[in-house]
Design an enzyme around this catalytic site. Structure first.
Site, PDB file in Angstrom:
ATOM      1  N   THR A 162      10.174   8.249   3.325  1.00  0.00           N
ATOM      2  CA  THR A 162       8.724   8.438   3.180  1.00  0.00           C
ATOM      3  C   THR A 162       8.371   9.924   3.177  1.00  0.00           C
ATOM      4  O   THR A 162       7.622  10.394   2.313  1.00  0.00           O
ATOM      5  CB  THR A 162       7.980   7.693   4.310  1.00  0.00           C
ATOM      6  OG1 THR A 162       8.328   6.308   4.230  1.00  0.00           O
ATOM      7  CG2 THR A 162       6.481   7.851   4.187  1.00  0.00           C
ATOM      8  N   CYS A 172       1.836  -9.028   4.235  1.00  0.00           N
ATOM      9  CA  CYS A 172       0.704  -9.612   4.936  1.00  0.00           C
ATOM     10  C   CYS A 172      -0.275  -8.498   5.288  1.00  0.00           C
ATOM     11  O   CYS A 172      -0.021  -7.711   6.176  1.00  0.00           O
ATOM     12  CB  CYS A 172       1.196 -10.318   6.188  1.00  0.00           C
ATOM     13  SG  CYS A 172      -0.024 -11.412   6.860  1.00  0.00           S
ATOM     14  N   GLN A 197      17.205   3.445  -2.311  1.00  0.00           N
ATOM     15  CA  GLN A 197      17.997   2.212  -2.407  1.00  0.00           C
ATOM     16  C   GLN A 197      19.343   2.414  -3.104  1.00  0.00           C
ATOM     17  O   GLN A 197      20.096   1.446  -3.234  1.00  0.00           O
ATOM     18  CB  GLN A 197      17.197   1.131  -3.141  1.00  0.00           C
ATOM     19  CG  GLN A 197      15.993   0.618  -2.355  1.00  0.00           C
ATOM     20  CD  GLN A 197      16.364  -0.145  -1.087  1.00  0.00           C
ATOM     21  OE1 GLN A 197      17.504  -0.598  -0.911  1.00  0.00           O
ATOM     22  NE2 GLN A 197      15.413  -0.288  -0.192  1.00  0.00           N
TER      23      GLN A 197
HETATM   24  N1  PLP Z   1      11.476   4.249  -0.910  1.00  0.00           N
HETATM   25  C1  PLP Z   1      12.091   3.060  -1.044  1.00  0.00           C
HETATM   26  C2  PLP Z   1      12.499   2.601  -2.409  1.00  0.00           C
HETATM   27  C3  PLP Z   1      12.352   2.274   0.068  1.00  0.00           C
HETATM   28  O1  PLP Z   1      12.954   1.091  -0.076  1.00  0.00           O
HETATM   29  C4  PLP Z   1      11.955   2.750   1.354  1.00  0.00           C
HETATM   30  C5  PLP Z   1      12.172   1.924   2.557  1.00  0.00           C
HETATM   31  O2  PLP Z   1      11.716   0.820   2.673  1.00  0.00           O
HETATM   32  C6  PLP Z   1      11.331   3.995   1.446  1.00  0.00           C
HETATM   33  C7  PLP Z   1      11.112   4.712   0.291  1.00  0.00           C
HETATM   34  C8  PLP Z   1      10.894   4.563   2.760  1.00  0.00           C
HETATM   35  O3  PLP Z   1      11.992   5.088   3.470  1.00  0.00           O
HETATM   36  P1  PLP Z   1      11.913   5.338   5.036  1.00  0.00           P
HETATM   37  O4  PLP Z   1      11.874   4.001   5.687  1.00  0.00           O
HETATM   38  O5  PLP Z   1      13.147   6.106   5.371  1.00  0.00           O
HETATM   39  O6  PLP Z   1      10.678   6.153   5.293  1.00  0.00           O
END
Ligand code: PLP
Length: 384
Positions: A70, A322, A175
């Site tokens: 994130t 949700c 991913q």
């Molecule tokens: N981007 C993708 C494609 C993700 O699958 C995720 C996690 O769910 C994130 C970003 C966010 O990563 P993080 O949980 O390390 O903040």
């Protein structure tokens, strides 16, 4: 528990935990300190940086440690936007909220944005990106693999299109790093996000790859850490864990992909054989080897998940989120043109390092009776 939600998070590999332990106990120095206790810790941080560089073919100096996917997504897109001050952003309709919400926020700050659509197979057509590009486009952000359906995006082609227009190319590779081979140089990537907890490392630890010379403004201002590109005392144990997770992935990724793909294919074939009104989501080849995303008609995804969990201890996921009491169908499935009533019956199984054939066979046995029972009670209108 039969854990089939590895795209959400993964368990910490015991080898990762062992590598982290000293940095939560005896080795507690600050890596910025010049005395020995600090410098030993500094070395551990730099070793991890080197491991990441080896995995994605980057210079260690191009790796910035962050708090995860994130933060890396936020820093990439906001960082370029704030540096340029104005302009246009191109992204896709199926990005993770860590990208979509940033772009929406930038629109509120006066930036322009285009959300490129996907086909019914969940893949972006590079021609749509080309069409979306404007003379003031500053950044194109396209994820490498989608977390919900697993589709792989044509990032090399899209990176070339971005560069032709003088824009920076960012990819959310949360991913795929550690699952698929990635070479940032060959693929033309300027900015890349990854996260440790998707590859058996700790939560709250990730990286942002920044190609040398890419101009962006930091989002976390503070000390001189990470060459002034991300302030704050380093999350040393998290970084060491990330480094170990990356080292293991580099050694084991190829064999693991082969093993897990065979299990995923077994699961898909087993479910398709026994469940009626059943469909697969996303491109059948251009996708992650560990992800099976399906829609089962006339049943709610959430109801199937609760039954799988309570009756059999099977943990999976649905495409719905949700939100404030109302079940919103997945924005990814809707962008693929799947009607909301079908998208409500989606399930995602994401397999991983610990998944066994026995577990897969249990799911194949457990799900069909659950579907039948729920359909018998269902308020969903059935076609005749
Ligand atoms: N981007 C993708 C494609 C993700 O699958 C995720 C996690 O769910 C994130 C970003 C966010 O990563 P993080 O949980 O390390 O903040």
């Amino acid at each position: 528990m039969i854990y089939l939600d590895h795209n959400a998070t993964t368990p910490v590999d015991p080898r990762v935990f062992e590598a982290m332990k000293p940095y939560l106990t005896a080795q507690w120095g600050n890596p910025s300190s010049i005395y020995r206790a600090g410098q030993d810790v500094r070395k551990a941080v730099e070793d991890a940086r080197e491991q990441v560089g080896l995995l994605i073919n980057a210079e260690p100096r191009e790796i910035i440690f962050t708090s995860g996917g994130t933060e890396s997504d936020n820093t990439s897109i906001k960082g370029v936007a704030l540096n340029r001050g104005k302009g246009h952003v191109v992204t896709s309709a199926i990005e993770h909220p860590a990208v979509l919400k940033v772009v929406e926020w930038l629109e509120k700050q006066g930036f322009a944005a285009t959300y490129v659509p996907v086909g019914s197979d969940g893949v972006v057509d590079p021609a749509h990106v080309k069409k979306a590009i404007r003379s003031d486009t500053i950044i194109v952000s396209l994820m490498h693999a989608n977390n919900e359906v697993g589709t792989l995006q044509p990032i090399e082609e899209v990176a070339a299109i971005a560069h032709e227009a003088g824009a920076v190319f960012h990819t959310d590779a949360v991913q795929t790093v550690g699952k698929l081979p990635i070479d940032v140089k060959r693929m033309g990537i300027d900015l890349l996000s990854m996260s440790a907890h998707k590859i058996y490392g700790p939560k709250g630890s990730g990286i942002l790859y920044v190609k040398k010379g890419t101009r962006f403004d930091p989002c976390v201002h503070g000390g001189h850490q990470e060459w002034g590109k991300r302030g704050g005392t380093e999350n040393v144990a998290g970084i060491v864990g990330l480094g170990k997770a990356v080292e293991i992935a580099r050694a084991e990724m190829t064999a693991e992909a082969k093993r897990v793909k065979a299990l995923r294919d077994r699961l898909e074939a087993g479910l398709a054989r026994t469940i009626t009104d059943f469909s697969f989501n996303g491109h059948r080849e251009k996708r992650l080897f560990n992800t099976a995303s399906v829609c089962i008609r006339y049943v709610e995804g959430e109801a199937m998940l609760l039954n799988l969990d309570m009756r059999h201890g099977i943990a999976a996921s649905s495409g719905s989120a949700c939100t404030s009491g109302s079940l919103e169908p997945s924005h990814v499935l809707l962008a693929m043109g799947i009607p909301a009533e079908i998208a409500h019956g989606s399930l995602r199984f994401s397999l991983g390092r610990g998944t066994t054939e026995e577990e897969i066979d249990k799911v194949i046995e457990a799900l069909p009776p659950i579907v039948e029972k729920l359909r018998a009670m269902s308020a969903f209108p059935r076609k005749e």
